[in-house]
Scaffold this active site. Structure first.
Site, mmCIF file in Angstrom:
data_model
loop_
_atom_site.group_PDB
_atom_site.id
_atom_site.type_symbol
_atom_site.label_atom_id
_atom_site.label_comp_id
_atom_site.label_asym_id
_atom_site.label_seq_id
_atom_site.Cartn_x
_atom_site.Cartn_y
_atom_site.Cartn_z
ATOM 1 N N GLU A 120 0.825 -1.206 0.000
ATOM 2 C CA GLU A 120 0.000 0.000 0.000
ATOM 3 C C GLU A 120 0.863 1.262 0.000
ATOM 4 O O GLU A 120 0.494 2.279 -0.583
ATOM 5 C CB GLU A 120 -0.907 0.031 1.234
ATOM 6 C CG GLU A 120 -2.057 -0.935 1.191
ATOM 7 C CD GLU A 120 -3.124 -0.464 0.221
ATOM 8 O OE1 GLU A 120 -2.901 -0.587 -0.991
ATOM 9 O OE2 GLU A 120 -4.161 0.015 0.681
ATOM 10 N N THR A 168 -5.535 8.032 -3.721
ATOM 11 C CA THR A 168 -5.422 8.057 -2.256
ATOM 12 C C THR A 168 -4.374 9.071 -1.839
ATOM 13 O O THR A 168 -4.543 9.811 -0.859
ATOM 14 C CB THR A 168 -5.055 6.654 -1.746
ATOM 15 O OG1 THR A 168 -6.122 5.769 -2.094
ATOM 16 C CG2 THR A 168 -4.857 6.633 -0.247
HETATM 17 N N1 HSE Z 1 -7.453 4.971 5.219
HETATM 18 C C1 HSE Z 1 -7.046 5.239 3.884
HETATM 19 C C2 HSE Z 1 -7.373 6.676 3.541
HETATM 20 C C3 HSE Z 1 -7.778 4.290 2.973
HETATM 21 O O1 HSE Z 1 -8.510 7.078 3.802
HETATM 22 O O2 HSE Z 1 -6.526 7.399 3.036
HETATM 23 C C4 HSE Z 1 -7.479 4.466 1.516
HETATM 24 O O3 HSE Z 1 -8.387 3.651 0.791
#
Ligand code: HSE
Length: 291
Positions: A120, A168
């Site tokens: 990620e 993101t």
């Molecule tokens: N928790 C992460 C964000 C998830 O909100 O940036 C990304 O899918």
């Protein structure tokens, strides 16, 4: 050769930023791995043209490296990239499960979480585990820096994806640096309510805890038509609606019989803003499965 089905996920659920996640019954990625001397990646399916096949820049390359498991990795994308449904996490979790088995590494699903989370980091800049945890373990998950907890649950969900992608990395730029004590108290209350709702499989309780006033309002501004989609979903019977992950997907929890009307209400609201959208009617699902 190993083949794994790895599910889409919805992270945050409003009150659980970077912590909560659920596995979705659909859509899913299919990840196929074969032993090789060096890692190569081939991507097909939804939005494949946006995904780099260079192992240095693809989430599954980092997973193969962390497991010391070079392979030819084929990813058939069912989870559209930059949709807010954990697209990179599905591929990372699928590769972690497949390579762990192919190379007989013997790691548990919990032990694979930090490995898939490294994948990620390649995409988002930080190794958050709130998508990879449900993609690996299934159900509702709580991922902290130390541990991951998962609970099997049944909660009817609708996820609606407007077409405009949001990365993101970009969506993390709008997250505020600090919160007030009032915001903290409110968020803790909602997060706890949502957790009780998940443990009891009570959609109404989940819905009442599925929002926040810290991150979601900032992210909502990046999504054309968001406020109208929320209002339309609530009008159609949704108990709670929020941004799915970093967006632009929107997730709603509702009664099982209301999924169809909630889905068409959200799609209709986005279309009124000129945004094409599609919705998935689903439930909380299982984690990645070897086929
Ligand atoms: N928790 C992460 C964000 C998830 O909100 O940036 C990304 O899918």
């Amino acid at each position: 050769m190993r083949t794994v089905r790895a599910p889409a996920t919805s992270a945050n659920l409003g009150s659980g930023f970077d912590t909560f996640g659920v596995a979705l019954g659909r859509p899913a990625d299919i990840v196929r791995v074969e032993r090789a001397n060096r890692t190569t990646i081939e991507v097909t399916g939804a939005g494949a043209q946006y995904i780099p096949e260079d192992p240095e820049r693809n989430t599954v390359g980092a997973v193969a490296e962390a497991l010391d498991a070079p392979a030819h990795i084929r990813i058939d994308k069912g989870v559209r990239p930059a949709s807010g449904l954990g697209s990179s996490a599905a591929s990372a979790a699928g590769a972690a499960v497949a390579l762990n088995d192919l190379y007989d590494r013997g790691l548990s699903r919990e032990e694979l979480v930090p490995i898939a989370a490294e994948g990620e980091a390649v995409v988002a800049g930080t190794p958050h585990a709130d998508n990879v945890a449900p993609a690996l373990l299934g159900g509702f998950t709580v991922a902290t820096a130390e541990r991951v907890h998962s609970v099997a649950t049944s909660v009817p969900l609708v996820v609606c994806l407007p077409e405009e992608p949001i990365s993101t990395r970009d969506a993390r730029q709008v997250v505020p640096d600090d919160v007030s004590i009032e915001e903290m108290v409110e968020t803790v209350g909602r997060a706890a309510t949502l957790t009780v709702g998940m443990c009891r499989s009570e959609p109404e309780l989940v819905g009442s805890g599925m929002d926040d006033s810290v991150v979601t309002p900032r992210r909502a501004q990046l999504i054309t038509g968001y406020d109208d989609a929320v209002a339309a979903a609530e009008e159609a019977g949704a108990y709670g609606v929020t941004v799915s992950g970093s967006g632009p997907g929107v997730v709603a929890v509702c009664g099982a019989d209301d999924r169809r009307s909630v889905a068409s209400a959200m799609v209709g609201a986005f279309e009124e803003h000129g945004a094409d959208a599609r919705a998935y009617r689903t439930d909380v699902g299982r984690g990645a499965e070897l086929l």
